[in-house]
Each structure stands twice: as structure tokens, then as C-alpha cells.
Write an enzyme that holds these catalytic residues in place. Sequence first.
Site, mmCIF file in Angstrom:
data_model
loop_
_atom_site.group_PDB
_atom_site.id
_atom_site.type_symbol
_atom_site.label_atom_id
_atom_site.label_comp_id
_atom_site.label_asym_id
_atom_site.label_seq_id
_atom_site.Cartn_x
_atom_site.Cartn_y
_atom_site.Cartn_z
ATOM 1 N N SER A 117 0.083 0.880 -1.938
ATOM 2 C CA SER A 117 -0.907 0.411 -2.900
ATOM 3 C C SER A 117 -0.535 -0.956 -3.449
ATOM 4 O O SER A 117 -1.378 -1.635 -4.023
ATOM 5 C CB SER A 117 -0.974 1.376 -4.083
ATOM 6 O OG SER A 117 -1.269 2.661 -3.644
ATOM 7 N N HIS A 138 -4.800 -0.309 3.709
ATOM 8 C CA HIS A 138 -4.872 0.392 2.425
ATOM 9 C C HIS A 138 -6.176 1.178 2.332
ATOM 10 O O HIS A 138 -7.237 0.614 2.046
ATOM 11 C CB HIS A 138 -4.746 -0.653 1.297
ATOM 12 C CG HIS A 138 -4.699 -0.087 -0.070
ATOM 13 N ND1 HIS A 138 -5.083 -0.790 -1.184
ATOM 14 C CD2 HIS A 138 -4.303 1.135 -0.524
ATOM 15 C CE1 HIS A 138 -4.944 -0.028 -2.256
ATOM 16 N NE2 HIS A 138 -4.475 1.132 -1.874
ATOM 17 N N GLU A 150 -8.682 -1.815 2.711
ATOM 18 C CA GLU A 150 -8.208 -3.154 2.348
ATOM 19 C C GLU A 150 -7.128 -3.514 3.367
ATOM 20 O O GLU A 150 -6.084 -2.852 3.420
ATOM 21 C CB GLU A 150 -7.650 -3.115 0.908
ATOM 22 C CG GLU A 150 -7.354 -4.464 0.314
ATOM 23 C CD GLU A 150 -6.821 -4.369 -1.133
ATOM 24 O OE1 GLU A 150 -6.229 -3.334 -1.500
ATOM 25 O OE2 GLU A 150 -6.987 -5.350 -1.885
ATOM 26 N N ASN A 188 -5.750 -3.014 -6.501
ATOM 27 C CA ASN A 188 -4.940 -2.533 -7.622
ATOM 28 C C ASN A 188 -4.589 -3.609 -8.633
ATOM 29 O O ASN A 188 -4.281 -3.307 -9.781
ATOM 30 C CB ASN A 188 -3.691 -1.842 -7.098
ATOM 31 C CG ASN A 188 -4.049 -0.469 -6.596
ATOM 32 O OD1 ASN A 188 -4.656 0.317 -7.316
ATOM 33 N ND2 ASN A 188 -3.744 -0.189 -5.345
#
Length: 295
Positions: A117, A138, A150, A188
Amino acid sequence: MNISVIGAGQMGNGIAHVFAQSGHSVTLIDIAQASLDKGLATIGKNLDRQVAKGSITEEQKLATLKNIAGSTDMAAGVRAAELVVEAATENVDLKLKIFKDLDAHAPAGCILATNTSSISITRIAAVTKRPQQVIGMHFMNPVPVMKLVEVIRGYDTSDTVTTTVVDLSTAIGKVPVTVNDYAGFIANRILMPMINESIEALFQGVGGVSEIDAIMKLGMAHPMGPLQLADFIGLDTCLAILRVLHEGFGNPKYAPCPLLVQMVTAGKLGVKSGEGFYVHTPGSKELVVSPAFGK
Ligand SMILES: NC(=O)c1ccc[n+]([C@@H]2O[C@H](COP(=O)([O-])OP(=O)(O)OC[C@H]3O[C@@H](n4cnc5c(N)ncnc54)[C@H](O)[C@@H]3O)[C@@H](O)[C@H]2O)c1
């Protein structure tokens, strides 16, 4: 394609599920037999749910299950891999060790992807002798449902590897979006400060759990409030990501809220431990605020 997935937790079993459902041959690997068994059982349950909803047939379910093998032996489990997707616990030292081992045991042409992450792809790539073949892939939680992947290019990631991963993500029905490698990437870097600020507001008594989540759901049209989402992601994972952002940018605005640190220390990790901001009872969808937060 032969794909090995490292870690059979909430992300790893979802990643194995979507690849297998698209016809890839998947080896799901975990260090713990109990976690592996739980991951494989979750895939079975999620496939049953898809059949019940009519989104796949019983035959497709059986074909998907046939495409998945489980293993607790990483060296053997990656020996024939063309792609490895690592989805083990979010811990830098653990991931560096896993990638050193993967580099030693996976075939020379194999792409080594990580579902991290927040941990630097470039840092992970640097412990291997094939940094051009290391990339971030991701997935979002729950993997079978969420469309986004991602795709994160490390400093040395090659164009060929990026194209392969983008094309593969598209072929399994996902929407890849490519970004560069800075702490937290995009998803994130933006999500975690919002979650941290929600915990800070709770900590300061500005609002209760239900109030904070209701405001973000009704006011911002978020499908789930930030505290419920934090429980869903795992409070340990949220804390680990905030620490990476804090360290990566050296900016105090990313410092994790003391309440989050305290909850993780107490083992209140959200859905995976049964309690976080809410109490999570298997099989129940009712939102019950943890008694620690009053109501
Ligand atoms: N939870 C989320 O919403 C989410 C979303 C996107 C990405 N991620 C990332 O995905 C990764 C996994 O997260 P998760 O939520 O699935 O965690 P999890 O705790 O549910 O699962 C982690 C699994 O890794 C296994 N494991 C630990 N060390 C291992 C090793 N050496 N070899 C093989 N398996 C090992 C554990 O036994 C466990 O089953 C993390 O990097 C996390 O940051 C999580």
C-alpha cells in the site's frame, strides 16, 4: 500465465481469485498453513456468493477453483512463475526479505510485483538483481469487486514490464492507472490523511464514530465512512502506511493519531480481529459501534 501470489490474507486470496477466474494458473502461498486454509476457504465462499448472485456459473466456479493450488513452500511455489504478486503483511523488513528470496528462487524472466500500500517499490527492487522487473500492482479491497489497479513504476521499472502489467490488469477486467513511486503513491497519500484526521476528530471528542462516518457518507457521498473503511482495511495496515508517509516526507502532518497507535497496540485491528471502531460479528452486516466509543 503461471502466477504465484504470496500471502493468503484478505488481499492475497482476492488476487488469487481474480487471476484464477480469468483462466490463469495460480499458486497461493502463505507462511502459515492456517492462513492458507482460511484464504482458500474465503475464495470458495466468495465464488459461492458469485454463483448465488448469478454473476458466474457453477462450472466457472469449479474451473476457477481448479486453477488454484496452495503451498507453504515459497521456493517451490515460485519455481515456474512468470509473475509473482506479493501480498504479505505490510512490513518493510518482511517485504525486503521476501523479495531477496523471490529473486533467488523465481525464474530469471519472472516479473516481481508487490501489492504494498505504501512501501517504496524502488527500495524493494533494490534488494533484487532485477530492479527493472519489479513493479507495484496495488489492488483495492475487496479485490473481486473493486476495478482499480494502481500500477506503480519504481525508479528502474522497464517500459516492457509496465506494459505487460497494464495489459494483464485490463485482461482480468480491472482498470489500471499508472503512477510514479513516492510514499503512499496516489491512493493512500490522499486516503490515509483523511482516515487519520477522522480518528483525530474522534480522539478530540469533536464527534462520535457514527457522527463522523455519517457526515462523510451523507455529505461527501462516500459509500462508507472513513472509520468503517479503516476497520475494513485493517488498523495495523493504516498505521503502517501512515508511518511510511511520515518517514517518507518527514512532514508532521502525517504523524499517526495516538488513538490509532493505542488501538493497534491493544490488538483492535478492525474486521480482521473482530473489533476496531465497530464490533464485527461474522455473518452480520449490522453496524455496531465498539463499546470503547460509547454507543
Ligand atoms: N487491506 C487492504 O485494504 C489493502 C488494500 C491494498 C493493499 N494492501 C496491502 O496488501 C498486503 C497484504 O495486506 P492484507 O490486508 O491482505 O494483510 P493480511 O494480514 O490479511 O494478510 C497477510 C498475509 O501474509 C502472510 N504472510 C506473512 N509473512 C509471510 C511470508 N513471509 N510469506 C508468505 N506469507 C506471509 C500472513 O500469514 C497473512 O496471511 C499489504 O502489503 C497491504 O498493505 C492492503
